[in-house]
Motif scaffolding. Structure first.
Motif, mmCIF file in Angstrom:
data_model
loop_
_atom_site.group_PDB
_atom_site.id
_atom_site.type_symbol
_atom_site.label_atom_id
_atom_site.label_comp_id
_atom_site.label_asym_id
_atom_site.label_seq_id
_atom_site.Cartn_x
_atom_site.Cartn_y
_atom_site.Cartn_z
ATOM 1 N N LEU A 108 0.645 -1.268 0.039
ATOM 2 C CA LEU A 108 -0.112 -0.042 -0.227
ATOM 3 C C LEU A 108 0.885 1.140 -0.005
ATOM 4 N N LYS A 109 1.794 1.190 0.784
ATOM 5 C CA LYS A 109 2.823 2.384 0.595
ATOM 6 C C LYS A 109 3.302 2.778 -0.504
ATOM 7 N N SER A 110 3.885 1.695 -1.181
ATOM 8 C CA SER A 110 4.305 1.787 -2.575
ATOM 9 C C SER A 110 3.333 2.072 -3.665
ATOM 10 N N LYS A 111 2.205 1.602 -3.617
ATOM 11 C CA LYS A 111 0.965 1.821 -4.562
ATOM 12 C C LYS A 111 0.512 3.130 -4.462
ATOM 13 N N MET A 112 0.213 3.586 -3.084
ATOM 14 C CA MET A 112 -0.498 4.761 -3.135
ATOM 15 C C MET A 112 0.806 6.093 -3.257
ATOM 16 N N THR A 113 2.100 5.958 -3.053
ATOM 17 C CA THR A 113 3.105 6.767 -3.561
ATOM 18 C C THR A 113 2.907 6.879 -5.191
ATOM 19 N N GLY A 114 2.824 5.885 -5.928
ATOM 20 C CA GLY A 114 2.817 5.869 -7.129
ATOM 21 C C GLY A 114 1.501 6.343 -7.942
ATOM 22 N N MET A 115 0.537 6.322 -7.183
ATOM 23 C CA MET A 115 -0.875 6.552 -7.858
ATOM 24 C C MET A 115 -1.191 7.767 -8.409
ATOM 25 N N SER A 116 -1.827 7.823 -9.589
ATOM 26 C CA SER A 116 -2.383 9.015 -10.090
ATOM 27 C C SER A 116 -3.066 9.982 -8.860
ATOM 28 N N SER A 117 -3.163 11.302 -9.167
ATOM 29 C CA SER A 117 -3.757 12.213 -8.432
ATOM 30 C C SER A 117 -5.070 11.920 -8.204
ATOM 31 N N TYR A 118 -5.843 11.693 -9.086
ATOM 32 C CA TYR A 118 -7.277 11.003 -8.759
ATOM 33 C C TYR A 118 -7.292 9.884 -8.331
ATOM 34 N N GLY A 119 -6.625 8.828 -8.453
ATOM 35 C CA GLY A 119 -6.540 7.729 -7.994
ATOM 36 C C GLY A 119 -6.394 7.732 -6.378
ATOM 37 N N LEU A 120 -5.184 8.605 -6.179
ATOM 38 C CA LEU A 120 -5.038 8.671 -4.495
ATOM 39 C C LEU A 120 -5.990 9.286 -3.778
ATOM 40 N N VAL A 121 -6.941 10.131 -4.317
ATOM 41 C CA VAL A 121 -8.154 10.981 -3.771
ATOM 42 C C VAL A 121 -9.089 9.926 -3.335
ATOM 43 N N ILE A 122 -9.472 8.891 -4.404
ATOM 44 C CA ILE A 122 -10.494 7.827 -4.165
ATOM 45 C C ILE A 122 -9.889 6.961 -3.267
ATOM 46 N N LYS A 123 -8.607 6.795 -3.162
ATOM 47 C CA LYS A 123 -7.856 5.501 -2.420
ATOM 48 C C LYS A 123 -8.122 6.313 -0.831
ATOM 49 N N LEU A 124 -7.597 7.383 -0.744
ATOM 50 C CA LEU A 124 -7.669 8.248 0.646
ATOM 51 C C LEU A 124 -9.089 8.085 1.151
ATOM 52 N N ALA A 125 -10.196 8.534 0.145
ATOM 53 C CA ALA A 125 -11.485 8.353 0.974
ATOM 54 C C ALA A 125 -11.889 7.103 1.155
#
Length: 182
Positions: A108-125
């Motif tokens: 998760l640390k690696s994936k979230m670091t490399g996510m698109s800006s939109y993807g990270l917003v959804i993942k954080l939500a």
């Protein structure tokens, strides 16, 4: 009378599709239908993110677990919704083999670091809703580590930073409750 927005139809279609795909699934630790989780995530995205692509982001939030938890394919999503929605859902889908290889926290640390800006917003939500819904102590500790890591490893947008702050506050509330209860 306002002109109907085609994006409203996409969001409604996503809600109907996800409800059908998640039929019979329940949220872990509750008896609630699983669809309550993606709906909650979509509301969080709409609360924190401003974008001309908000309908696609809300749609992807509603659909964020269909590739992982149902028989739905990427092609199904791309054909029914949009390539952006399908790509975001794909980006949010976990790789079970990689989790087995490196462990969920590192993944998760690696994936979230490399996510698109939109993807990270959804993942954080998604993480905010998960941490607000009967989390374990390990989940709280892992969440705090993930947030600290991504705050150092990448530049966060205002929406992402607000979500991170809300997640940290929710973790603090959980830790306070568990300390006073037990």
């Amino acid at each position: 009378m306002p002109t109907p927005n085609p994006a409203d139809g996409m969001v409604l279609d996503a809600l109907l599709f996800a409800t059908e795909q998640h039929d019979g699934q329940v949220r872990r630790g509750t008896d609630l239908p699983y669809i309550t989780h993606p709906i909650a995530v979509s509301y969080i995205v709409a609360q924190f993110k401003r974008s001309r692509h908000l309908p696609e982001l809300v749609t992807a939030a509603i659909l964020h677990d269909v590739l992982e938890d149902t028989e739905t394919s990427f092609a199904d999503l791309a054909a029914r919704f949009t390539p952006l929605v399908a790509s975001l859902v794909q980006e949010l889908t976990s790789d079970a083999a990689e989790i087995a290889r490196v462990g969920k926290l590192e993944y998760l640390k690696s994936k979230m670091t490399g996510m698109s800006s939109y993807g990270l917003v959804i993942k954080l939500a998604d993480r905010l809703h998960n941490i607000s819904d009967r989390p374990t102590r390990k989940m709280v500790a892992d969440t705090l580590e993930i947030i600290a890591y991504i705050q150092k490893a990448r530049r966060l947008t205002a929406a992402q930073q607000h979500l991170a702050e809300r997640i940290i506050a929710a973790c603090g509330n959980v830790e306070h409750l568990t300390a006073t209860q037990g």
